[in-house]
Design a protein around this motif. Structure first.
Motif, PDB file in Angstrom:
ATOM      1  N   ASN A 107     -45.263  33.286 -41.027  1.00  0.00           N
ATOM      2  CA  ASN A 107     -45.219  32.233 -41.714  1.00  0.00           C
ATOM      3  C   ASN A 107     -46.622  31.356 -41.824  1.00  0.00           C
ATOM      4  O   ASN A 107     -47.096  30.778 -42.525  1.00  0.00           O
ATOM      5  N   VAL A 108     -47.022  31.211 -40.496  1.00  0.00           N
ATOM      6  CA  VAL A 108     -48.444  30.468 -40.347  1.00  0.00           C
ATOM      7  C   VAL A 108     -49.540  31.344 -40.985  1.00  0.00           C
ATOM      8  O   VAL A 108     -50.323  30.816 -41.737  1.00  0.00           O
ATOM      9  N   VAL A 109     -49.257  32.576 -40.920  1.00  0.00           N
ATOM     10  CA  VAL A 109     -50.486  33.634 -41.520  1.00  0.00           C
ATOM     11  C   VAL A 109     -50.501  33.430 -42.933  1.00  0.00           C
ATOM     12  O   VAL A 109     -51.575  33.399 -43.569  1.00  0.00           O
ATOM     13  N   VAL A 110     -49.116  33.486 -43.633  1.00  0.00           N
ATOM     14  CA  VAL A 110     -49.198  33.480 -44.933  1.00  0.00           C
ATOM     15  C   VAL A 110     -49.409  32.211 -45.397  1.00  0.00           C
ATOM     16  O   VAL A 110     -50.154  32.022 -46.594  1.00  0.00           O
ATOM     17  N   SER A 111     -49.124  31.056 -44.845  1.00  0.00           N
ATOM     18  CA  SER A 111     -49.584  29.558 -45.304  1.00  0.00           C
ATOM     19  C   SER A 111     -51.304  29.699 -44.991  1.00  0.00           C
ATOM     20  O   SER A 111     -51.607  29.290 -46.312  1.00  0.00           O
ATOM     21  N   LEU A 113     -53.947  28.981 -48.338  1.00  0.00           N
ATOM     22  CA  LEU A 113     -54.942  27.986 -48.221  1.00  0.00           C
ATOM     23  C   LEU A 113     -55.909  28.548 -48.653  1.00  0.00           C
ATOM     24  O   LEU A 113     -56.840  27.851 -49.534  1.00  0.00           O
ATOM     25  N   ILE A 114     -56.551  29.659 -48.109  1.00  0.00           N
ATOM     26  CA  ILE A 114     -57.838  30.171 -48.171  1.00  0.00           C
ATOM     27  C   ILE A 114     -57.942  30.550 -49.827  1.00  0.00           C
ATOM     28  O   ILE A 114     -58.852  30.365 -50.462  1.00  0.00           O
ATOM     29  N   ALA A 115     -56.909  31.231 -50.263  1.00  0.00           N
ATOM     30  CA  ALA A 115     -56.863  31.839 -51.590  1.00  0.00           C
ATOM     31  C   ALA A 115     -56.977  30.718 -52.733  1.00  0.00           C
ATOM     32  O   ALA A 115     -57.832  30.579 -53.822  1.00  0.00           O
ATOM     33  N   TYR A 149     -48.791  24.481 -45.797  1.00  0.00           N
ATOM     34  CA  TYR A 149     -48.296  24.713 -47.063  1.00  0.00           C
ATOM     35  C   TYR A 149     -48.227  23.551 -47.968  1.00  0.00           C
ATOM     36  O   TYR A 149     -48.426  23.541 -49.122  1.00  0.00           O
ATOM     37  N   VAL A 150     -48.093  22.500 -47.286  1.00  0.00           N
ATOM     38  CA  VAL A 150     -48.313  21.145 -48.220  1.00  0.00           C
ATOM     39  C   VAL A 150     -49.624  20.881 -48.714  1.00  0.00           C
ATOM     40  O   VAL A 150     -49.587  20.417 -50.007  1.00  0.00           O
ATOM     41  N   CYS A 151     -50.564  21.257 -47.805  1.00  0.00           N
ATOM     42  CA  CYS A 151     -51.864  21.359 -48.121  1.00  0.00           C
ATOM     43  C   CYS A 151     -52.169  22.356 -49.236  1.00  0.00           C
ATOM     44  O   CYS A 151     -53.181  21.825 -50.182  1.00  0.00           O
ATOM     45  N   VAL A 152     -51.489  23.219 -49.280  1.00  0.00           N
ATOM     46  CA  VAL A 152     -51.492  24.504 -50.116  1.00  0.00           C
ATOM     47  C   VAL A 152     -51.344  23.788 -51.680  1.00  0.00           C
ATOM     48  O   VAL A 152     -52.089  23.949 -52.566  1.00  0.00           O
ATOM     49  N   PHE A 153     -50.071  23.198 -51.683  1.00  0.00           N
ATOM     50  CA  PHE A 153     -49.769  22.621 -52.708  1.00  0.00           C
ATOM     51  C   PHE A 153     -50.871  21.643 -53.369  1.00  0.00           C
ATOM     52  O   PHE A 153     -51.046  21.716 -54.522  1.00  0.00           O
ATOM     53  N   PHE A 154     -51.093  20.737 -52.658  1.00  0.00           N
ATOM     54  CA  PHE A 154     -52.279  19.716 -53.391  1.00  0.00           C
ATOM     55  C   PHE A 154     -53.477  20.420 -53.563  1.00  0.00           C
ATOM     56  O   PHE A 154     -54.234  19.834 -54.676  1.00  0.00           O
ATOM     57  N   VAL A 155     -54.021  21.284 -52.676  1.00  0.00           N
ATOM     58  CA  VAL A 155     -55.484  21.878 -52.905  1.00  0.00           C
ATOM     59  C   VAL A 155     -55.055  22.819 -54.405  1.00  0.00           C
ATOM     60  O   VAL A 155     -56.072  22.893 -55.063  1.00  0.00           O
ATOM     61  N   TYR A 156     -54.014  23.421 -54.534  1.00  0.00           N
ATOM     62  CA  TYR A 156     -53.891  24.507 -55.630  1.00  0.00           C
ATOM     63  C   TYR A 156     -53.561  23.275 -56.904  1.00  0.00           C
ATOM     64  O   TYR A 156     -54.173  23.933 -58.085  1.00  0.00           O
ATOM     65  N   GLY A 199     -44.176  29.196 -51.536  1.00  0.00           N
ATOM     66  CA  GLY A 199     -43.535  27.829 -51.162  1.00  0.00           C
ATOM     67  C   GLY A 199     -42.100  27.548 -51.000  1.00  0.00           C
ATOM     68  O   GLY A 199     -41.596  27.013 -50.267  1.00  0.00           O
ATOM     69  N   ILE A 200     -41.475  28.479 -51.860  1.00  0.00           N
ATOM     70  CA  ILE A 200     -39.899  28.172 -51.904  1.00  0.00           C
ATOM     71  C   ILE A 200     -39.459  29.151 -50.517  1.00  0.00           C
ATOM     72  O   ILE A 200     -38.400  28.420 -49.668  1.00  0.00           O
ATOM     73  N   ILE A 201     -40.086  30.212 -50.151  1.00  0.00           N
ATOM     74  CA  ILE A 201     -39.553  30.988 -49.002  1.00  0.00           C
ATOM     75  C   ILE A 201     -40.116  30.175 -47.723  1.00  0.00           C
ATOM     76  O   ILE A 201     -39.260  29.839 -46.793  1.00  0.00           O
TER      77      ILE A 201
END
Length: 279
Positions: free
Chosen positions: A57-61, A65-67, A148-155, A186-188
């Motif tokens: 889960n951490v690796v995927v997040s 984030l990098i992507a 993943y919260v950071c992923v959402f805002f960065v995306y 994000g759903i997962i």
């Protein structure tokens, strides 16, 4: 991620079969040592399956984030990036599993007949149980949600900045693929938080307080729904992963020419394929 879910699912299935056999034969209360419990596949597969699920889960997040934060640099990464990350996860799993075995074997009390064949709970040392439950399962779970919260805002920010430049049909298709993958993960992540991390948080807090967890059987059942729901979400939302998951179940290699192609057109599609390799 799918591989971690399969390991955990295999552990749950083998545990159900093993315990059903014991109950049918009336052997569930036969005394054995903690070491005998630890080396039985249902026990150690449960432990390492839980750990790998949380770590992935951490690796995927982090990968997402990098992507979304560095999309150009991410597109330049090749298949070796995914291989290296998965190798690190495999090394962690092997090290943690070895620590589980050694910490139990080299404790004199672990060879006394203090457990039963039913092997309820984790038949490991107290410190390892805390490391597994508090640091890996619970800790990594909440770290992945925070990332993943950071992923959402960065995306959202990246999408707004690149939207005027994405006029071609190819670019638009790539954006839609990345958006669908980001939303899926994000759903997962959210479902894992509710169905996996929260139940184990309750177990961990109750253990630290020295009290019994409320409705432990129900919490255990809920925590096992996560792996089932994850696979369903992957297959339903990511149509491209159906063949990959089916090949993984059958232990076969996925035939994909895009993973080895070096043309500019196919390299542009690699971001999505590479993400699937990690997930």
């Amino acid at each position: 991620m799918a591989a971690a879910d399969i390991i955990y699912g295999l552990a749950v299935t083998s545990t159900a079969i093993y315990r059903s056999y014991l109950i049918v034969n009336g052997e569930q209360n036969d005394p054995i040592s903690a070491w005998d419990c630890t080396v039985r596949p249902p026990a150690f597969l449960n432990g390492i399956g839980l750990q790998l699920t949380s770590v992935m889960n951490v690796v995927v997040s982090v990968d997402r984030l990098i992507a979304v934060a560095l999309p150009i640099k991410y597109r330049q990464l090749d298949q070796r990036y995914a291989v290296k990350v998965l190798m690190l996860v495999a090394i962690f799993g092997a090290t943690s599993l070895t620590a589980m075995f050694l910490s139990t074997y080299y404790t004199s009390a672990s060879h006394e007949l203090t457990a039963t064949k039913y092997c309820s709970g984790f038949p490991t040392q107290y410190w390892y149980d805390l490391y597994q439950t508090m640091l890996i399962i619970t800790g990594c779970g909440y770290v992945s949600v925070a990332i993943y919260v950071c992923v959402f805002f960065v995306y959202r920010r990246t999408t707004r900045q690149t939207a005027p430049l994405s006029t071609s049909s190819h670019n638009q298709q790539m954006i839609e693929q990345q958006q669908r993958l980001t939303v899926t993960l994000g759903i997962i992540t959210l479902s894992t938080l509710i169905l996996f991390n929260i139940p184990f948080t309750i177990f961990a807090v109750c253990k630290l307080l020295g009290v019994s967890a409320p409705q432990p059987t129900l919490l255990g059942i809920i925590s096992r729904f996560s792996t089932i729901i994850n696979v369903v979400l992957y297959v339903y939302r990511q149509k491209e992963m159906k063949k990959a998951i089916w090949a993984l179940v059958r232990c076969k290699k996925v035939a994909s020419s895009s993973l080895n192609a070096h043309t500019p057109e196919r390299r542009a599609n690699f971001t999505f394929d590479q993400s699937n390799a990690l997930h």
